[in-house]
Design a protein around this motif. Structure first.
Motif, PDB file in Angstrom:
ATOM      1  N   ARG A 139       0.806  -1.223   0.000  1.00  0.00           N
ATOM      2  CA  ARG A 139       0.000   0.000   0.000  1.00  0.00           C
ATOM      3  C   ARG A 139       0.838   1.271   0.000  1.00  0.00           C
ATOM      4  N   TRP A 140       0.278   2.289  -0.566  1.00  0.00           N
ATOM      5  CA  TRP A 140       1.054   3.524  -0.710  1.00  0.00           C
ATOM      6  C   TRP A 140       1.501   4.152   0.613  1.00  0.00           C
ATOM      7  N   GLU A 150       2.126  -5.002   7.259  1.00  0.00           N
ATOM      8  CA  GLU A 150       1.967  -5.160   5.813  1.00  0.00           C
ATOM      9  C   GLU A 150       2.147  -6.630   5.414  1.00  0.00           C
ATOM     10  N   GLU A 159      -8.751  -1.513   0.733  1.00  0.00           N
ATOM     11  CA  GLU A 159      -8.718  -0.530  -0.351  1.00  0.00           C
ATOM     12  C   GLU A 159      -9.186  -1.123  -1.677  1.00  0.00           C
ATOM     13  N   TRP A 177       5.023   3.025   1.359  1.00  0.00           N
ATOM     14  CA  TRP A 177       6.061   3.714   0.573  1.00  0.00           C
ATOM     15  C   TRP A 177       6.226   5.142   1.061  1.00  0.00           C
ATOM     16  N   LEU A 178       5.103   5.775   1.282  1.00  0.00           N
ATOM     17  CA  LEU A 178       5.118   7.173   1.688  1.00  0.00           C
ATOM     18  C   LEU A 178       5.904   7.350   2.991  1.00  0.00           C
TER      19      LEU A 178
END
Lengths: 150, 239, 229
Positions: free
Chosen positions: B47-48, B90, C86, B51-52
């Motif tokens: 999921r972003w 994650e 999501e 990374w963020l």
């Protein structure tokens, strides 16, 4: 050799046996599927087994539709204008006079380009038998062509 | 047999163009999926926010070093446990969100999916460390190894504890155990790094790291790998 | 293709969930009927290769269940499944397609076809968490079909479906069953009555009926009740 090539060969073989495009294609696909279910995958497929599966399937199919004799010529082929030259027609007539086993050998050897060893395994014959019969078939074809006066 | 006759034979035996060949062949070839391809594929599903977070941490470390913001190194160190917690969460998403059965029934076993995720995140944070540590060390005049161990120790400790916690029945139920562990380790790290805390300790933290840092990191790394293996192995499945 | 289950057993510490079951399936739809706790899910999970049996073997034309080749043939819908928060319906099916090693372009095409087939193409880009139970179940069915499986195992696929969806599902399964081995579990007799040509009944970890089923044999509901009395 790639899979596509193998598909063409098996299809050509099945078509020779059944003279029907749709049936031949179904048999071809069934051949590959059977091969996969017995050997798990097609990573190392083997023409010898593919031919022998195809042959059995064709024989079964032939038995099934026997009451309604198979046509000598398939409309699909005529429509696509395949092998319509005079020379080809003569060859075809000469071929049709040979026993189907001879026709089969000529197809496998000279059109599909299989080795004598592969053909032997596929048809359950010894190398020697294949070799001898092939010679006879070639001879018979030559004679047939001479008779028809070419 | 003559070439010419062979050609005629080929024509005589010619079959009409097969119609369903391509569709069939496409379906037939069981596609081999290589390890890099699989890693790439799984990376696309990380999921972003993960990374963020990693990028922000890195940006902060680099920015802080360039601008000589005094507490950069300490803040990075204190935030490290959260990076670890995020990566454990994650990795464990499959079980958390009930996707594991479906994932297990695909071409890859869930174990290899887990392994792929761990590898991706491992690479991500290794890159982060390799960029941040030298920057910090250079900017604040610390030794590179010392800085690296300072960053790694809280990170690895959180990894180990979170992996254990997430495997436990309690951890799976609550879902926040990793976050709690991260917060705890973060606090401890913060306390240790305070100058006034040093008087409560037998050995100054920095002295300890200077002498034993590399050994501690290696032990923690080993434990992390062991715990990751346990997590992968715990997946009940074939192969 | 022949899917053979040979003396399969699953034993937990002090309970035998599945007790030396043997049967074989070929193309067509088979219903697995049994009360809750009869061991249906345990059996199906072993057949889907995600639970290791204590004993026995499962093979599809001699391909063992624990191999990647078997999984390549498999489509599986678990009884309970979740989704990453999501995910949209489309993401979900594409994700499973990716895990099944389907090449991207083909996977995308197949995903859209299947969402259309289960009647979700209008909401393909909506998050699954906004879906009703029946819609979520349809996403589950779509993901199971994404690799054109030869073996389709569905655990309680009709759970949560409304009557209209149930009819749609039955038609879909009947179609798929023409050239696929379909095995689905249920405790609703009418599900089986309409689409299954082969019936397995399970009680206390054992198969108590394994045979053909057609309406000429009378009332399945009654038969079922009698068997379980």
């Amino acid at each position: 050799m790639d899979l596509e090539n193998a598909y063409d060969k098996i299809y050509r073989y099945a078509y020779f046996r059944l003279k029907n495009q749709e049936l031949a294609e179904d048999i071809t696909q069934e051949t590959f599927l059977r091969f996969i279910s017995s050997y798990g995958n097609l990573q190392e497929y083997d023409m010898r087994y593919l031919y022998s599966i195809a042959k059995n399937l064709c024989i079964d199919e032939y038995r099934r539709v026997k009451p309604d004799p198979l046509p000598e010529e398939d409309e699909a082929r005529a429509a696509q204008n395949i092998g319509s030259t005079e020379e080809t027609a003569i060859v075809r007539v000469a071929l049709s006079k040979l026993p189907v086993e001879d026709q089969e050998l000529l197809l496998l050897r000279h059109v599909n380009g299989e080795s004598v060893g592969t053909i032997g395994k596929a048809l359950g014959l010894s190398r020697f038998a294949v070799y001898r019969r092939l010679k006879d078939a070639e001879e018979a074809l030559r004679k047939g062509l001479e008779v028809s006066g070419s | 047999m003559k070439k010419q006759l062979e050609k005629l034979l080929a024509e005589a035996y010619a079959a009409p163009e097969p119609k369903k060949k391509q569709a069939f062949l496409m379906n037939l070839k069981p596609r081999e999926v290589s390890l890099p391809e699989m890693l790439w594929q799984q990376a696309a599903y990380v999921r972003w926010p993960v990374w963020l977070f990693a990028i922000c941490m890195m940006a902060f470390a680099i920015g802080g070093s360039i601008l000589h913001l005094e507490d950069t190194e300490r803040i990075v160190t204190v935030l490290m446990p959260f990076t670890a917690a995020i990566s454990v969460l994650e990795t464990n998403r499959s079980t958390r969100f009930g996707m594991s059965e479906i994932e297990m029934a695909t071409r890859f076993s869930l174990r290899s999916v887990l392994f792929a995720r761990m590898t991706i995140l491992g690479i991500l944070y290794a890159v982060m460390l390799c960029v941040s540590a030298p920057m910090l060390a250079y900017a604040f005049g610390g030794k590179l190894l010392l800085t690296a161990t300072r960053i790694l120790i809280p990170y690895l400790s959180t990894m180990i504890l979170s992996l254990i916690a997430e495997r436990s029945a309690l951890g799976r139920k609550t879902g926040y155990s990793s976050a709690a562990i991260a917060a705890l380790i973060s606090l401890v790290t913060f306390w240790i790094s305070q100058e006034q805390s040093q008087k409560f300790m037998v050995l100054r933290y920095t002295t300890l790291l200077e002498n034993w840092g590399i050994l501690i990191v290696l032990v923690l790394l080993l434990l992390t790998i062991l715990e990751q293996q346990k997590t992968i192995r715990q997946v009940e499945a074939f192969a | 293709m022949k899917l053979a289950v040979d003396r399969i057993t699953k034993q937990y510490k002090n309970k035998i969930a599945v007790d030396r079951i043997s049967f074989s399936l070929s193309e067509g739809v088979t219903g697995l009927l049994g009360a809750n706790g009869a061991g249906k899910t345990t059996l199906l999970r072993m057949m889907a290769g995600i639970l290791e049996p204590t004993g026995g073997e499962i093979t599809a034309d001699d391909i063992p269940v624990q191999t990647e080749n078997y999984r390549a043939l498999l489509g599986y819908l678990p009884q309970d499944f979740g989704y990453y928060p999501e995910f949209t319906a489309r993401d979900f099916v594409r994700y499973v397609a990716a895990l099944k090693g389907i090449e991207k372009k083909k996977a995308w095409k197949k995903t859209d076809e299947l969402l259309e087939l289960v009647g979700l193409s209008e909401v393909a880009n909506k998050k699954i968490r906004t879906f009703s139970g029946g819609m979520k179940q349809r996403v589950g069915i779509a993901q199971a079909l994404v690799n054109d499986p030869k073996i389709l195992i569905l655990d309680e696929p009709t759970a949560g479906l409304d009557p209209k969806e149930r009819v749609r599902f039955r038609n879909l399964i009947a179609e798929v069953g023409k050239n696929t081995i379909v095995l689905f579990s249920t405790h609703i007799v009418s599900d089986v009555e309409h689409i299954a040509s082969h019936l397995l009944m399970m009680r206390d970890g054992q198969i108590i009926y394994d045979g053909k089923w057609d309406e000429s044999q009378g009332d399945l509901e009654k038969f079922y009740m009698e068997e379980f009395e």
